[in-house]
Design an enzyme around this catalytic site. Structure first.
Site, PDB file in Angstrom:
ATOM      1  N   ASP A 163      -1.894  -5.723 -20.235  1.00 55.95           N
ATOM      2  CA  ASP A 163      -1.446  -6.210 -21.548  1.00 55.95           C
ATOM      3  C   ASP A 163      -2.554  -6.043 -22.592  1.00 55.95           C
ATOM      4  O   ASP A 163      -2.306  -5.656 -23.730  1.00 55.95           O
ATOM      5  CB  ASP A 163      -1.012  -7.675 -21.430  1.00 55.95           C
ATOM      6  CG  ASP A 163      -0.052  -7.861 -20.256  1.00 55.95           C
ATOM      7  OD1 ASP A 163       0.948  -7.135 -20.212  1.00 55.95           O
ATOM      8  OD2 ASP A 163      -0.338  -8.682 -19.369  1.00 55.95           O
ATOM      9  N   ARG A 192      12.345  -7.176  -8.572  1.00 57.89           N
ATOM     10  CA  ARG A 192      13.531  -7.811  -9.155  1.00 57.89           C
ATOM     11  C   ARG A 192      14.722  -6.891  -8.956  1.00 57.89           C
ATOM     12  O   ARG A 192      14.637  -5.685  -9.224  1.00 57.89           O
ATOM     13  CB  ARG A 192      13.279  -8.000 -10.646  1.00 57.89           C
ATOM     14  CG  ARG A 192      14.245  -8.926 -11.314  1.00 57.89           C
ATOM     15  CD  ARG A 192      13.684  -9.275 -12.681  1.00 57.89           C
ATOM     16  NE  ARG A 192      14.481 -10.261 -13.337  1.00 57.89           N
ATOM     17  CZ  ARG A 192      14.042 -11.028 -14.315  1.00 57.89           C
ATOM     18  NH1 ARG A 192      12.813 -10.909 -14.729  1.00 57.89           N
ATOM     19  NH2 ARG A 192      14.822 -11.911 -14.881  1.00 57.89           N
ATOM     20  N   ASN A 235       4.497  -9.410  -9.440  1.00 61.47           N
ATOM     21  CA  ASN A 235       5.125 -10.390 -10.336  1.00 61.47           C
ATOM     22  C   ASN A 235       5.997 -11.404  -9.609  1.00 61.47           C
ATOM     23  O   ASN A 235       6.589 -11.073  -8.598  1.00 61.47           O
ATOM     24  CB  ASN A 235       5.978  -9.641 -11.367  1.00 61.47           C
ATOM     25  CG  ASN A 235       5.103  -9.087 -12.459  1.00 61.47           C
ATOM     26  OD1 ASN A 235       4.168  -9.742 -12.904  1.00 61.47           O
ATOM     27  ND2 ASN A 235       5.391  -7.863 -12.887  1.00 61.47           N
ATOM     28  N   ALA A 272       0.795  -1.230   0.000  1.00 62.11           N
ATOM     29  CA  ALA A 272       0.000   0.000   0.000  1.00 62.11           C
ATOM     30  C   ALA A 272       0.831   1.286   0.000  1.00 62.11           C
ATOM     31  O   ALA A 272       0.310   2.349  -0.312  1.00 62.11           O
ATOM     32  CB  ALA A 272      -0.975  -0.015   1.183  1.00 62.11           C
ATOM     33  N   VAL A 297      -1.351  -8.799  -8.689  1.00 61.59           N
ATOM     34  CA  VAL A 297      -0.624  -7.933  -9.619  1.00 61.59           C
ATOM     35  C   VAL A 297       0.883  -8.179  -9.493  1.00 61.59           C
ATOM     36  O   VAL A 297       1.620  -8.159 -10.480  1.00 61.59           O
ATOM     37  CB  VAL A 297      -0.945  -6.447  -9.320  1.00 61.59           C
ATOM     38  CG1 VAL A 297      -0.079  -5.508 -10.143  1.00 61.59           C
ATOM     39  CG2 VAL A 297      -2.415  -6.166  -9.590  1.00 61.59           C
ATOM     40  N   HIS A 343       1.794 -13.470 -17.748  1.00 61.01           N
ATOM     41  CA  HIS A 343       2.116 -12.032 -17.804  1.00 61.01           C
ATOM     42  C   HIS A 343       3.641 -11.918 -17.796  1.00 61.01           C
ATOM     43  O   HIS A 343       4.267 -11.750 -16.748  1.00 61.01           O
ATOM     44  CB  HIS A 343       1.505 -11.279 -16.621  1.00 61.01           C
ATOM     45  CG  HIS A 343       2.035  -9.877 -16.519  1.00 61.01           C
ATOM     46  ND1 HIS A 343       1.702  -8.887 -17.421  1.00 61.01           N
ATOM     47  CD2 HIS A 343       2.911  -9.305 -15.669  1.00 61.01           C
ATOM     48  CE1 HIS A 343       2.342  -7.779 -17.117  1.00 61.01           C
ATOM     49  NE2 HIS A 343       3.094  -8.003 -16.057  1.00 61.01           N
ATOM     50  N   GLY A 378       3.492   1.485  -1.925  1.00 60.69           N
ATOM     51  CA  GLY A 378       4.266   1.388  -3.166  1.00 60.69           C
ATOM     52  C   GLY A 378       3.729   2.277  -4.277  1.00 60.69           C
ATOM     53  O   GLY A 378       2.730   2.986  -4.108  1.00 60.69           O
ATOM     54  N   GLN A 432       0.052 -14.957   2.452  1.00 61.16           N
ATOM     55  CA  GLN A 432      -1.140 -14.160   2.142  1.00 61.16           C
ATOM     56  C   GLN A 432      -2.327 -15.057   1.799  1.00 61.16           C
ATOM     57  O   GLN A 432      -3.464 -14.777   2.194  1.00 61.16           O
ATOM     58  CB  GLN A 432      -0.830 -13.181   1.012  1.00 61.16           C
ATOM     59  CG  GLN A 432       0.190 -12.124   1.479  1.00 61.16           C
ATOM     60  CD  GLN A 432       0.492 -11.047   0.456  1.00 61.16           C
ATOM     61  OE1 GLN A 432       0.002 -11.090  -0.669  1.00 61.16           O
ATOM     62  NE2 GLN A 432       1.306 -10.083   0.837  1.00 61.16           N
TER      63      GLN A 432
HETATM   64  P1  NAX Z   1       6.958  -0.822  -5.435  1.00 63.62           P
HETATM   65  O1  NAX Z   1       8.287  -1.453  -5.151  1.00 63.62           O
HETATM   66  O2  NAX Z   1       6.853   0.633  -5.652  1.00 63.62           O
HETATM   67  O3  NAX Z   1       5.963  -1.174  -4.229  1.00 63.62           O
HETATM   68  C1  NAX Z   1       5.834  -2.447  -3.719  1.00 63.62           C
HETATM   69  C2  NAX Z   1       5.387  -2.327  -2.283  1.00 63.62           C
HETATM   70  O4  NAX Z   1       5.124  -3.626  -1.806  1.00 63.62           O
HETATM   71  C3  NAX Z   1       6.447  -1.699  -1.370  1.00 63.62           C
HETATM   72  O5  NAX Z   1       5.881  -0.602  -0.674  1.00 63.62           O
HETATM   73  C4  NAX Z   1       6.809  -2.831  -0.429  1.00 63.62           C
HETATM   74  O6  NAX Z   1       7.112  -2.387   0.880  1.00 63.62           O
HETATM   75  C5  NAX Z   1       5.539  -3.667  -0.469  1.00 63.62           C
HETATM   76  N1  NAX Z   1       5.717  -5.061  -0.076  1.00 63.62           N
HETATM   77  C6  NAX Z   1       6.784  -5.875  -0.294  1.00 63.62           C
HETATM   78  N2  NAX Z   1       6.573  -7.069   0.258  1.00 63.62           N
HETATM   79  C7  NAX Z   1       5.341  -7.024   0.817  1.00 63.62           C
HETATM   80  C8  NAX Z   1       4.575  -7.949   1.559  1.00 63.62           C
HETATM   81  N3  NAX Z   1       5.056  -9.164   1.843  1.00 63.62           N
HETATM   82  N4  NAX Z   1       3.369  -7.574   2.003  1.00 63.62           N
HETATM   83  C9  NAX Z   1       2.882  -6.336   1.748  1.00 63.62           C
HETATM   84  N5  NAX Z   1       3.568  -5.398   1.058  1.00 63.62           N
HETATM   85  C10 NAX Z   1       4.779  -5.747   0.604  1.00 63.62           C
HETATM   86  O7  NAX Z   1       6.355  -1.656  -6.642  1.00 63.62           O
HETATM   87  P2  NAX Z   1       5.160  -1.274  -7.621  1.00 63.62           P
HETATM   88  O8  NAX Z   1       5.678  -0.465  -8.749  1.00 63.62           O
HETATM   89  O9  NAX Z   1       4.015  -0.743  -6.820  1.00 63.62           O
HETATM   90  O10 NAX Z   1       4.824  -2.717  -8.222  1.00 63.62           O
HETATM   91  C11 NAX Z   1       4.230  -3.721  -7.435  1.00 63.62           C
HETATM   92  C12 NAX Z   1       4.239  -5.055  -8.164  1.00 63.62           C
HETATM   93  O11 NAX Z   1       3.485  -4.973  -9.361  1.00 63.62           O
HETATM   94  C13 NAX Z   1       5.631  -5.537  -8.589  1.00 63.62           C
HETATM   95  O12 NAX Z   1       5.741  -6.917  -8.265  1.00 63.62           O
HETATM   96  C14 NAX Z   1       5.610  -5.368 -10.095  1.00 63.62           C
HETATM   97  O13 NAX Z   1       6.485  -6.264 -10.746  1.00 63.62           O
HETATM   98  C15 NAX Z   1       4.164  -5.666 -10.399  1.00 63.62           C
HETATM   99  N6  NAX Z   1       3.631  -5.209 -11.696  1.00 63.62           N
HETATM  100  C16 NAX Z   1       2.707  -5.986 -12.313  1.00 63.62           C
HETATM  101  C17 NAX Z   1       2.093  -5.620 -13.487  1.00 63.62           C
HETATM  102  C18 NAX Z   1       1.059  -6.487 -14.122  1.00 63.62           C
HETATM  103  O14 NAX Z   1       0.598  -6.123 -15.209  1.00 63.62           O
HETATM  104  N7  NAX Z   1       0.644  -7.614 -13.556  1.00 63.62           N
HETATM  105  C19 NAX Z   1       2.470  -4.362 -14.174  1.00 63.62           C
HETATM  106  C20 NAX Z   1       3.116  -3.360 -13.276  1.00 63.62           C
HETATM  107  C21 NAX Z   1       4.079  -3.944 -12.264  1.00 63.62           C
HETATM  108  O15 NAX Z   1       5.294  -4.197 -12.909  1.00 63.62           O
END
Ligand code: NAX
Length: 328
Positions: A159, A92, A131, A12, A129, A187, A14, A112
């Protein structure tokens, strides 16, 4: 007044959620007359940043927002949740292989999944969402035996939206004219955007766009590589467009899909189109307006398409192998 919907969102503090939460609270997800309770989940080190996000949400004075819970406790975070949006994960890092990313994220989704199983509302629906989203959804689904499998989905709507936008630009039409833009598989850069069954202004896309070499080549690779192109141009990964796609994914899950369209959702395979049962695989789906969906049947797949479906299925099978010990 309508009962509030409890929306649990991970990650939340992020980037994606910074574009997502305000739209949920303003009614873009559930409609302008449905009150909402946001249950915001973060890891402990990000709780302070989350407080800041919550201050901003409060400062919007959203009339539909009834309550907001900030927590690093999964049981509390998913308590009574009607929707669980799993956005947070471990990103990553340089030098990491895809298998390392899968291994690093796997345990997050067992935890989760279990917390959803034990605490969420009976009608909970899950969209992943983070990855690798298909495989993370698979792990969460296996960790939640009391929740029906079909409630677990992963997001390939970004996509679909990217593919629609590319086809519209090439054809010189409005994006709303592009329909039936199926995304198949993972994805990842093996996903298959199926232009053969897409329509533009009601006609087959292959009739409207005569440049078939572009469709089979640059179109597919542009959609597959779009995430990397955004990172290169912007210096960070897609955030607002991903949040927008998640709004589309969940809103359309509860909307009757028009007869002349379908949407891309990664859902548990029932064996349709020969895809191995149980894999979380993106199919064209139609939704019934009540939170149910079905995989669209009878789509014609030529040899080119069949080959693409196999390639992306093979990648998902490999990913499943990497996390086999987490699939209890
Ligand atoms: P950010 O790194 O900005 O934010 C991720 C947040 O998740 C951070 O605040 C972190 O503290 C938190 N987090 C990490 N582990 C956690 C856990 N165990 N429980 C709760 N929170 C946790 O990433 P953001 O740009 O917001 O992207 C989030 C995810 O979306 C990434 O895995 C990214 O690869 C994926 N995406 C997926 C897409 C899709 O089409 N399916 C597209 C966009 C994005 O690349």
């Amino acid at each position: 007044m309508t009962k509030p919907v409890r929306v649990a969102v991970t990650g939340a503090a992020g980037s994606i959620d910074y574009s997502l939460l305000f739209r949920i609270a303003s009614g873009d997800l559930l409609g302008k007359d449905t009150p909402v309770i946001l249950q915001l989940i973060e890891i402990t080190p990000a709780m302070q940043a989350l407080e800041g996000v919550a201050m901003e949400i409060n400062d919007c004075a959203f009339p539909l927002l009834q309550d907001m819970i900030l927590t690093d406790d999964l049981n509390k975070g998913f308590d009574g949740a009607n929707l669980a949006l799993l956005v947070g994960g471990m990103p990553r890092k340089a030098g990491m292989e895809r298998a390392d990313l899968i291994r690093a994220n796997g345990p997050i989704f067992t935890g989760q999944g279990k917390a959803i199983n034990d605490n969420a509302a009976d009608d909970v629906r899950v969209a992943v969402v983070a990855n690798p989203c298909n495989t993370n959804a698979l792990i969460a689904m296996h960790s939640a035996p009391d929740v029906p499998n079909e409630r677990f989905t992963a997001m390939t709507r970004l996509d679909e939206n990217r593919a629609k936008s590319q086809l519209a630009a090439k054809a010189g039409v409005a994006v709303a004219d592009v329909k039936k833009m199926g995304i198949w598989g993972n994805h990842s850069n093996t996903m298959y955007p199926d232009f053969f069954n897409a329509t533009i202004g009601g006609k087959p896309a292959t009739e409207v766009i005569s440049d078939h070499a572009w469709l089979k080549g640059d179109f597919i690779s542009t959609v597959q590589q779009r995430g990397a192109a955004i990172i290169k141009a912007r210096g960070s990964s897609s955030a607002a467009s991903a949040a927008n796609a998640l709004i589309d994914h969940v809103r359309d899950w509860f909307t009757v899909t028009p007869e002349d369209d379908f949407h891309a959702m990664a859902v548990p395979s029932d064996g349709s189109y020969g895809v191995q049962e149980g894999l979380i695989y993106s199919f064209p789906v139609r939704c019934d307006g009540k939170g149910g969906y079905e995989i669209v049947q009878g789509i014609e797949l030529n040899d080119f398409s069949k080959e693409k479906l196999k390639v992306t299925e093979a990648q998902l099978l490999e990913e499943r192998e990497v996390v086999a010990d987490l699939l209890t």
